[in-house]
Scaffold this motif. Structure first.
Motif: not given
Length: 141
Positions: A102-104, A106-107
């Motif tokens: 998921q793109s989250t 990367f945090k």
């Protein structure tokens, strides 16, 4: 060959110290020697042995990188170290932290870890490229 060995030793020692520092100051959320417990390796051994074995593995990886990537002196070391470092660190942290796709996710990646690996790869590649160019220049004379 001698320069490659010395460069790989420096690379391995500095990376091991940086990993220890990143873990100590909680800049990475995983333990660099945590794979021993996960894979049931050397459970009765001391922490010094674990770090020494990790440093030996980093030396082998560094020497392999030095020997293989010294022939990429046509490509600038800045670009090569950035791409290889980014791919390796993101992949490593992705598997260690078991992040979903998921793109989250990367945090949750550690920017200081990525920067340390890219800087040390730059050191390794610049040294390899310099000595390869010097070696080819000496052959021409």
């Amino acid at each position: 060959m001698k320069v490659g060995l010395i460069t790989a030793v420096v690379y391995a020692i500095v990376l091991a110290f940086c990993l220890k520092g990143l873990h100590y100051f909680h800049l990475i959320s995983w333990n660099p020697i945590g794979f021993y417990k996960k894979w049931d390796l050397f459970e009765d051994s001391s922490k010094l042995f674990h770090w020494s074995f990790l440093t030996l593995a980093l030396f082998i990886v560094g020497f392999f990188l030095y020997m293989t990537l010294r022939y990429t002196h046509i490509i600038p070391a800045v670009l090569t170290s950035f791409l290889i470092g980014l791919i390796v660190t993101i992949t490593l942290e992705w598997f260690v932290l078991d992040l979903p796709l998921q793109s989250t996710s990367f945090k949750k990646l550690s920017i200081p870890f990525i920067v340390v690996v890219i800087c040390l790869l730059r050191f390794l590649l610049e040294t390899a490229n310099f000595h390869q160019k010097e070696h080819t220049a000496q052959k021409g004379n």
